[in-house]
Design a protein around this motif. Structure first.
Motif, PDB file in Angstrom:
ATOM      1  N   PRO A   1       0.828  -1.211   0.000  1.00  0.00           N
ATOM      2  CA  PRO A   1       0.000   0.000   0.000  1.00  0.00           C
ATOM      3  C   PRO A   1       0.862   1.259   0.000  1.00  0.00           C
ATOM      4  CG  PRO A   1      -0.073  -1.100   2.137  1.00  0.00           C
ATOM      5  CD  PRO A   1       0.670  -2.005   1.212  1.00  0.00           C
ATOM      6  N   ASN A   2       0.302   2.367  -0.506  1.00  0.00           N
ATOM      7  CA  ASN A   2       1.044   3.628  -0.576  1.00  0.00           C
ATOM      8  C   ASN A   2       1.260   4.265   0.781  1.00  0.00           C
ATOM      9  OD1 ASN A   2       1.354   3.553  -3.317  1.00  0.00           O
ATOM     10  ND2 ASN A   2      -0.491   4.720  -3.736  1.00  0.00           N
ATOM     11  N   PHE A   3       0.321   4.105   1.697  1.00  0.00           N
ATOM     12  CA  PHE A   3       0.415   4.762   2.996  1.00  0.00           C
ATOM     13  C   PHE A   3       1.438   4.050   3.874  1.00  0.00           C
ATOM     14  CE2 PHE A   3      -3.851   5.522   1.394  1.00  0.00           C
ATOM     15  CZ  PHE A   3      -3.911   6.913   1.455  1.00  0.00           C
ATOM     16  N   CYS A   4       2.253   4.849   4.562  1.00  0.00           N
ATOM     17  CA  CYS A   4       3.251   4.223   5.435  1.00  0.00           C
ATOM     18  C   CYS A   4       3.641   5.170   6.564  1.00  0.00           C
ATOM     19  CB  CYS A   4       4.488   3.812   4.651  1.00  0.00           C
ATOM     20  SG  CYS A   4       5.439   5.194   4.002  1.00  0.00           S
ATOM     21  N   VAL A   5       4.235   4.575   7.582  1.00  0.00           N
ATOM     22  CA  VAL A   5       4.850   5.316   8.688  1.00  0.00           C
ATOM     23  C   VAL A   5       6.350   5.130   8.524  1.00  0.00           C
ATOM     24  CG1 VAL A   5       5.072   5.520  11.195  1.00  0.00           C
ATOM     25  CG2 VAL A   5       2.876   4.879  10.181  1.00  0.00           C
ATOM     26  N   TYR A   6       7.105   6.207   8.700  1.00  0.00           N
ATOM     27  CA  TYR A   6       8.554   6.157   8.509  1.00  0.00           C
ATOM     28  C   TYR A   6       9.245   6.875   9.661  1.00  0.00           C
ATOM     29  CZ  TYR A   6       7.954  10.988   7.096  1.00  0.00           C
ATOM     30  OH  TYR A   6       7.628  12.324   7.093  1.00  0.00           O
ATOM     31  N   VAL A   7      10.538   6.655   9.776  1.00  0.00           N
ATOM     32  CA  VAL A   7      11.328   7.329  10.806  1.00  0.00           C
ATOM     33  C   VAL A   7      12.544   7.992  10.179  1.00  0.00           C
ATOM     34  CG1 VAL A   7      10.636   5.816  12.699  1.00  0.00           C
ATOM     35  CG2 VAL A   7      12.654   5.233  11.343  1.00  0.00           C
ATOM     36  N   LEU A   8      13.022   9.039  10.845  1.00  0.00           N
ATOM     37  CA  LEU A   8      14.332   9.633  10.571  1.00  0.00           C
ATOM     38  C   LEU A   8      15.199   9.268  11.764  1.00  0.00           C
ATOM     39  CD1 LEU A   8      13.437  13.270   9.426  1.00  0.00           C
ATOM     40  CD2 LEU A   8      13.735  11.262   8.012  1.00  0.00           C
ATOM     41  N   ALA A   9      16.415   8.796  11.490  1.00  0.00           N
ATOM     42  CA  ALA A   9      17.295   8.380  12.577  1.00  0.00           C
ATOM     43  C   ALA A   9      18.704   8.893  12.344  1.00  0.00           C
ATOM     44  CB  ALA A   9      17.303   6.854  12.694  1.00  0.00           C
ATOM     45  N   ASP A  10      19.424   9.078  13.439  1.00  0.00           N
ATOM     46  CA  ASP A  10      20.812   9.517  13.395  1.00  0.00           C
ATOM     47  C   ASP A  10      21.663   8.411  12.764  1.00  0.00           C
ATOM     48  OD1 ASP A  10      23.633   9.736  14.504  1.00  0.00           O
ATOM     49  OD2 ASP A  10      22.760  11.612  15.234  1.00  0.00           O
ATOM     50  N   PRO A  11      22.495   8.732  11.756  1.00  0.00           N
ATOM     51  CA  PRO A  11      23.278   7.691  11.088  1.00  0.00           C
ATOM     52  C   PRO A  11      24.374   7.088  11.968  1.00  0.00           C
ATOM     53  CG  PRO A  11      23.917   9.853  10.280  1.00  0.00           C
ATOM     54  CD  PRO A  11      22.727  10.056  11.173  1.00  0.00           C
TER      55      PRO A  11
ATOM     56  N   THR B   1      24.218   6.818  15.580  1.00  0.00           N
ATOM     57  CA  THR B   1      23.695   6.089  16.745  1.00  0.00           C
ATOM     58  C   THR B   1      22.483   5.226  16.417  1.00  0.00           C
ATOM     59  OG1 THR B   1      22.200   7.902  17.350  1.00  0.00           O
ATOM     60  CG2 THR B   1      24.455   7.964  18.261  1.00  0.00           C
ATOM     61  N   GLY B   2      21.819   5.506  15.287  1.00  0.00           N
ATOM     62  CA  GLY B   2      20.585   4.802  14.953  1.00  0.00           C
ATOM     63  C   GLY B   2      19.400   5.298  15.755  1.00  0.00           C
ATOM     64  N   GLU B   3      19.595   6.341  16.548  1.00  0.00           N
ATOM     65  CA  GLU B   3      18.540   6.873  17.408  1.00  0.00           C
ATOM     66  C   GLU B   3      17.488   7.604  16.576  1.00  0.00           C
ATOM     67  OE1 GLU B   3      19.987   9.587  20.450  1.00  0.00           O
ATOM     68  OE2 GLU B   3      19.121   8.241  21.944  1.00  0.00           O
ATOM     69  N   VAL B   4      16.233   7.223  16.732  1.00  0.00           N
ATOM     70  CA  VAL B   4      15.125   7.836  15.991  1.00  0.00           C
ATOM     71  C   VAL B   4      14.854   9.222  16.547  1.00  0.00           C
ATOM     72  CG1 VAL B   4      12.647   7.673  15.501  1.00  0.00           C
ATOM     73  CG2 VAL B   4      14.083   5.637  15.384  1.00  0.00           C
ATOM     74  N   PHE B   5      14.784  10.235  15.639  1.00  0.00           N
ATOM     75  CA  PHE B   5      14.473  11.589  16.104  1.00  0.00           C
ATOM     76  C   PHE B   5      13.210  12.158  15.476  1.00  0.00           C
ATOM     77  CE2 PHE B   5      17.554  12.229  12.640  1.00  0.00           C
ATOM     78  CZ  PHE B   5      16.942  13.206  11.863  1.00  0.00           C
ATOM     79  N   TYR B   6      12.570  11.415  14.578  1.00  0.00           N
ATOM     80  CA  TYR B   6      11.317  11.895  13.981  1.00  0.00           C
ATOM     81  C   TYR B   6      10.518  10.710  13.449  1.00  0.00           C
ATOM     82  CZ  TYR B   6       8.022  14.547  11.115  1.00  0.00           C
ATOM     83  OH  TYR B   6       6.885  15.070  10.576  1.00  0.00           O
ATOM     84  N   VAL B   7       9.195  10.763  13.656  1.00  0.00           N
ATOM     85  CA  VAL B   7       8.279   9.761  13.109  1.00  0.00           C
ATOM     86  C   VAL B   7       7.269  10.494  12.244  1.00  0.00           C
ATOM     87  CG1 VAL B   7       6.556   7.986  13.635  1.00  0.00           C
ATOM     88  CG2 VAL B   7       8.508   8.323  15.181  1.00  0.00           C
ATOM     89  N   GLY B   8       7.028   9.993  11.033  1.00  0.00           N
ATOM     90  CA  GLY B   8       6.066  10.644  10.146  1.00  0.00           C
ATOM     91  C   GLY B   8       5.227   9.625   9.397  1.00  0.00           C
ATOM     92  N   GLU B   9       4.199  10.121   8.706  1.00  0.00           N
ATOM     93  CA  GLU B   9       3.381   9.265   7.854  1.00  0.00           C
ATOM     94  C   GLU B   9       3.170   9.970   6.531  1.00  0.00           C
ATOM     95  OE1 GLU B   9      -0.072   9.496   6.752  1.00  0.00           O
ATOM     96  OE2 GLU B   9      -0.208  11.533   7.501  1.00  0.00           O
ATOM     97  N   THR B  10       3.004   9.191   5.472  1.00  0.00           N
ATOM     98  CA  THR B  10       2.854   9.767   4.145  1.00  0.00           C
ATOM     99  C   THR B  10       2.174   8.774   3.210  1.00  0.00           C
ATOM    100  OG1 THR B  10       4.045  10.813   2.310  1.00  0.00           O
ATOM    101  CG2 THR B  10       5.125   8.945   3.375  1.00  0.00           C
ATOM    102  N   ASN B  11       1.694   9.288   2.090  1.00  0.00           N
ATOM    103  CA  ASN B  11       1.187   8.397   1.043  1.00  0.00           C
ATOM    104  C   ASN B  11       2.137   8.405  -0.162  1.00  0.00           C
ATOM    105  OD1 ASN B  11       0.708  10.889  -0.051  1.00  0.00           O
ATOM    106  ND2 ASN B  11      -1.403  10.476  -0.647  1.00  0.00           N
ATOM    107  N   ASN B  12       3.266   9.121  -0.032  1.00  0.00           N
ATOM    108  CA  ASN B  12       4.282   9.149  -1.085  1.00  0.00           C
ATOM    109  C   ASN B  12       5.657   9.208  -0.412  1.00  0.00           C
ATOM    110  OD1 ASN B  12       6.060   9.750  -3.192  1.00  0.00           O
ATOM    111  ND2 ASN B  12       4.543  10.979  -4.273  1.00  0.00           N
TER     112      ASN B  12
END
Length: 196
Positions: A6-16, A18-29
């Protein structure tokens, strides 16, 4: 997107590093949203992306859940944000701040961190000038208070030690070094003494 998912997803941005997640988002693209994040934005997560770019690094941008509808993606995003907050991730999502004033304060502090990394050359509105490709010097830049992101504890990594040496050669103030490394000023001063 992978065919059949499906097009809809949840994604994360993480520090390269440490791997520590600093942002969670959702999108259809996802591909479009990923490129927007990598360009950097005026959101709090954009500050972190620009800080990483100053060090010639790129955040990890990764899908963590696929969803079948916008509503499902939004619910999943909320759930993942709560999960990462519960485990103490230094999220820069607005949900991690208590109201608009706390977010404004975090924005000011992160601008100070960006200025510290760039030697203050972008002035008070550092992020806006970086985003617009402008460079100028502001000799009256003052230091900001501590970084709102959870500070790192424990021994200094080899990368941090090298960064400290580099900043020390540039004669940066200890509180600016602390903001760049996301460390307590007292710990930075003690590490500088150990290294000398």
């Amino acid at each position: 997107m992978i065919k059949g998912l499906p097009n809809f997803c949840v994604y994360v941005l993480a520090d390269p590093d440490t791997g520590e997640v600093f942002y969670v988002g959702e999108t259809n693209n996802f591909e479009r949203r990923k490129s927007q994040h990598l360009e950097g934005s005026d959101q709090l997560s954009g500050f972190k992306v620009k800080l990483l770019r100053e060090e010639n690094k790129v955040p990890i941008v990764q899908v963590i859940e696929h969803c079948h509808s916008d509503e499902a993606a939004l619910m999943a995003e909320i759930s993942w944000i709560r999960h990462f907050m519960a485990i103490g991730a230094p999220l820069l999502n607005s949900q991690n701040f208590d109201g608009a004033y706390a977010r404004q304060d975090a924005r000011k502090k992160l601008t100070g961190v960006l200025d510290a990394v760039t030697g203050g050359k972008y002035g008070r509105d550092g992020l806006r000038h970086v985003a617009n490709g402008k460079t100028y010097h502001n000799r009256g830049a003052k230091h900001a208070t501590e970084n709102p992101v959870t500070q790192v504890k424990g021994p200094f990594s080899p990368w941090e030690q090298e960064k400290l040496r580099e900043m020390n050669r540039k004669r940066m103030k200890p509180w600016d070094m602390a903001r760049v490394l996301n460390r307590d000023t007292k710990d930075v001063k003690m590490q500088l003494k150990r290294m000398s």
